[in-house]
Structures are given as structure tokens and as C-alpha cells.
Motif scaffolding. Structure first.
Motif, short mmCIF file in Angstrom:
data_model
loop_
_atom_site.label_atom_id
_atom_site.label_comp_id
_atom_site.label_asym_id
_atom_site.label_seq_id
_atom_site.Cartn_x
_atom_site.Cartn_y
_atom_site.Cartn_z
N MET A 190 0.25 -7.93 -15.85
CA MET A 190 0.66 -7.48 -14.52
C MET A 190 2.09 -6.97 -14.61
O MET A 190 2.94 -7.60 -15.24
CB MET A 190 0.59 -8.65 -13.52
N ARG A 191 2.35 -5.80 -14.02
CA ARG A 191 3.71 -5.29 -14.04
C ARG A 191 3.97 -4.47 -12.78
O ARG A 191 3.03 -4.05 -12.09
CB ARG A 191 3.96 -4.45 -15.28
N TRP A 192 5.24 -4.25 -12.50
CA TRP A 192 5.64 -3.47 -11.34
C TRP A 192 5.62 -1.98 -11.67
O TRP A 192 6.10 -1.56 -12.71
CB TRP A 192 7.05 -3.85 -10.88
N LYS A 193 5.07 -1.18 -10.78
CA LYS A 193 5.16 0.26 -10.82
C LYS A 193 5.78 0.70 -9.50
O LYS A 193 5.10 0.79 -8.48
CB LYS A 193 3.79 0.91 -10.99
N GLY A 194 7.09 0.91 -9.53
CA GLY A 194 7.80 1.18 -8.28
C GLY A 194 7.79 -0.06 -7.42
O GLY A 194 8.30 -1.11 -7.82
N THR A 195 7.20 0.05 -6.23
CA THR A 195 7.12 -1.10 -5.32
C THR A 195 5.74 -1.75 -5.34
O THR A 195 5.47 -2.64 -4.53
CB THR A 195 7.46 -0.64 -3.89
N GLU A 196 4.86 -1.30 -6.23
CA GLU A 196 3.50 -1.82 -6.29
C GLU A 196 3.29 -2.63 -7.57
O GLU A 196 3.89 -2.36 -8.62
CB GLU A 196 2.49 -0.67 -6.25
N VAL A 197 2.41 -3.62 -7.47
CA VAL A 197 2.01 -4.41 -8.63
C VAL A 197 0.72 -3.83 -9.19
O VAL A 197 -0.23 -3.60 -8.44
CB VAL A 197 1.81 -5.89 -8.25
N SER A 198 0.71 -3.58 -10.48
CA SER A 198 -0.49 -3.04 -11.11
C SER A 198 -0.89 -3.92 -12.29
O SER A 198 -0.08 -4.66 -12.84
CB SER A 198 -0.25 -1.61 -11.60
#
Length: 372
Positions: A190-198
Motif C-alpha cells: 500500500m502506498r500514497w499516490k498524491g492524496t489517494e491510497v493505492s
């Protein structure tokens, strides 16, 4: 796979002429220009591409390969020079070592794999299993090596580790060196992409290495899991040695015996180049613990048991594993060298990839800890 150490992008690229870096990018598959290849006009444009977030996957591949090349430069220079000795590419030692390593990577990949295989074998914290495999000079063909690769690919696919597997086999004066690059189980992060978690799922790649030395009929394998080590022993016996029956005998034979530690017959005082030996750690199986084990760590386990734990001795259970400290003195140089390593029967240890291993090997044989 060894952990990368000491990588600095600016220092690394400074040692490589830009036209060679352009040659590297021209052969890449990730990323596209109009002709399907990456191309840069100057080093600044190259670094901008490497740092651009949208190129994260492709630049990650580049940096991973550059880390490997850098590892050879920083910690495996002697392996690189050995690889050049067997390569048709001339070695101009007036050039920076980064340039030499990159040229070999681009122009003679089998020779680079040869250098990388020895680096992986001797990397820090390497633990190696050893087996007696009386296969003589181990004569095999290119097709035998290809069949071995296909065999491993099929087995790893059955184990849900993916079908991708690359085997590099090289022969030198020491014996036969085999490098296996392959996948392992899928992992999700799990990692952050901008303000979203992907969530991203990928299959990590690992590398195992093994060397067969005709002198002594010794097969050494650096691989993390017993299942994989057994697979390699069977594959090498069947496809490279041409006699799969050798594997059964090799897997049954004990290379190490820890009984001399239990019965008090091991000599810690040293002899010749071995100045002294200290037992730093022991894993002891006690019947009162069921399937559990007691691990004792100390600057000197023997002294700790004698002075602080007199009610406990190494005869109380089965010794599963020991960690030893050896002080080796080279009379020619007049210096002492510390070596710390583990032994875990029947065949697992890491002393064989340490410097001055020959002195340790001789001493362990004399003490009847190493049996072959």
C-alpha cells in the motif's frame, strides 16, 4: 540478493562517458520515443527523466541495474577484472571502474553475469550450503544448461513463483559458477499516490548462486530456502553432471557435526594460523521445551555457562546451530583477522565465502566438525 551499498547517482554517472550512457538507454525496453528507444541530448535531460514521477516504473528498472553495476565497482572490483580476463573486450585500466563495468554490462553480458555471480556468492552475510557431489570436471553442453533453465522455470511456475527464470553458467579455473535470476511469490504493498491510497502487487526478483569445485567435489549453494537448495542440487546433478543419482547421496550426507562442542572435545585454543576460537552463540534443543529451542548469546558462551549458568550445559540437549569467532593470523602480513560465521548441520554455513576460509576449513576438519 545482496543489499545495495554506497550508491551515489552523480558519482556513478561522472565516471561514465555520456555516449556510453546513451548506449545504455538505447537498448532499454521501458519508455518510448518515436523509434521505440529512449534518447537524451545531455546528462541534465537524463536526470530529469530519472526523477520524473511518471517514469517511476521505468526509472526504477534503470536505477536497480545501476545499483548492481555500482556494487561491482565498489565491492567487487577483483571479480570485474577476472571477468575481463575471459572477455574479448579489452580492459583499459586507465579508465574509471564505472566505465569498465558499464561497458562489460552492455557489450558482454555473460561476462558481467560471471562477475556478478561471484559478487553475490561473496556478498556480506551470505550463508552457503555445501554438498559432496563427485561429478568430476562436470562436462556439459549449452543445451544441457538450457534444459536446466527450462527445468527450473517449470518448477518455479508450479510453486506459483512465476515462469520467468534466467540461468547463467560459467566455467573457470575454480569450477562451474551458476547464477539463477528468478521470481518469488507475489507481494502487495500500500502506498500514497498524491492524496489517494493505492495498492500495488508485484513479483519480487531474487538471485541464487552456486559454484561446483571439482577439487574436493564440493557444491556450494547460496539460496534462502531448503526447498530451493534441494531443487538446485537435483537439477545440477541431472542436467549439468548427467547423473541424477548423485543428488540423493549429496542430500543425505552430513557435512558438519556439532558433537565435539557437546562432548567438550572441541579445541578453542587454536593452532597455527588460528590463534583462538570463541563460541559466541548456540541454539540448544531441550526436551523440556518440546519442539522449542534455547538460544544462548555471549562474548564467550563456554565461559558464561561455566560461571553464570552452571546448572546448564551443552550436553543437556541437541545443538542445532553454533556461531563462532575465529582469530586468524597471516604470518606473511603479520596481521590478525576476525572471522565470525554460523554452522547449522547438516550442510549450512557461511564461512566458505569468508576471507581466509582455507585456514578455518582445515581447523574444522581437524576438530571433526567438518566431515568432508
Amino acid at each position: 540478493m545482496p543489499r545495495h551499498r554506497g550508491f551515489n547517482l552523480d558519482r556513478f554517472t561522472f565516471g561514465i562517458p555520456f555516449e556510453i550512457l546513451q548506449q545504455y538507454f538505447a537498448q532499454l525496453q521501458p519508455g518510448r520515443t518515436d523509434d521505440g528507444r529512449l534518447s537524451f541530448d545531455d546528462p541534465l535531460a537524463m536526470k530529469d527523466w530519472l526523477n520524473a514521477p511518471e517514469n517511476g516504473e521505468a526509472s526504477g528498472i534503470v536505477l536497480e541495474e545501476w545499483h548492481r553495476i555500482n556494487d561491482i565497482c565498489v565491492h567487487g572490483g577483483r571479480h570485474l577484472l577476472r571477468a575481463y580476463e575471459r572477455s574479448p573486450i579489452p580492459c583499459d585500466q586507465e579508465r574509471a571502474i564505472e566505465e569498465l563495468a558499464m561497458r562489460l554490462f552492455l557489450e558482454d553480458r555473460p561476462s558481467f553475469d560471471y562477475a556478478w555471480g561471484y559478487y553475490v556468492l561473496h556478498a556480506a552475510n551470505a550463508r552457503v550450503s555445501q554438498y559432496r557431489l563427485p561429478a568430476g570436471e562436470m562436462e556439459f553442453s549449452t543445451q544441457d544448461a538450457t534444459d536446466f533453465e527450462e527445468f527450473l522455470s517449470g518448477m518455479f511456475k508450479q510453486q506459483k513463483m512465476g515462469p520467468n527464470c534466467r540461468v547463467s553458467v560459467n566455467r573457470d579455473e575454480s569450477g562451474v559458477l551458476v547464477l539463477v535470476s528468478r521470481g518469488t511469490y507475489m507481494r502487495t504493498f500500500m502506498r500514497w499516490k498524491g492524496t489517494e491510497v493505492s495498492f500495488e502487487t508485484f513479483r519480487p526478483a531474487i538471485e541464487d548462486v552456486m559454484i561446483y569445485e571439482p577439487e574436493g567435489s564440493r557444491l556450494s549453494i547460496r539460496a534462502g530456502f531448503k526447498r530451493d537448495r534441494d531443487l538446485y542440487v537435483r537439477g545440477i546433478a541431472r542436467f549439468l553432471a548427467g547423473d541424477q543419482d548423485l543428488a540423493d547421496a549429496a542430500l543425505k550426507e552430513r557435512l558438519f557435526d556439532l558433537t565435539p562442542f557437546a562432548n567438550g572435545q572441541f579445541n578453542y585454543r587454536g593452532d597455527g594460523a588460528i590463534r583462538r576460537v570463541v563460541l559466541r552463540e548456540v541454539e540448544l534443543s531441550l526436551s523440556v521445551l518440546g519442539k522449542g529451542a534455547l538460544v544462548i548469546k555471549s562474548d564467550d558462551v563456554v565461559r558464561t555457562l561455566r560461571e553464570d549458568l552452571p546448572e546448564l550445559s551443552l550436553t543437556r540437549g541437541e545443538i542445532r546451530r553454533v556461531r563462532l569467532f575465529f582469530e586468524v593470523r597471516e604470518e606473511i602480513q603479520g596481521r590478525s583477522y576476525p572471522i565470525t560465521f554460523e554452522i547449522e548441520p547438516p550442510a549450512y554455513s557461511d564461512f566458505s565465502v569468508k576471507a581466509h576460509a582455507a585456514h578455518v576449513d582445515k581447523y574444522l576438519r581437524a576438530q571433526k566438525v567438518k566431515l568432508l
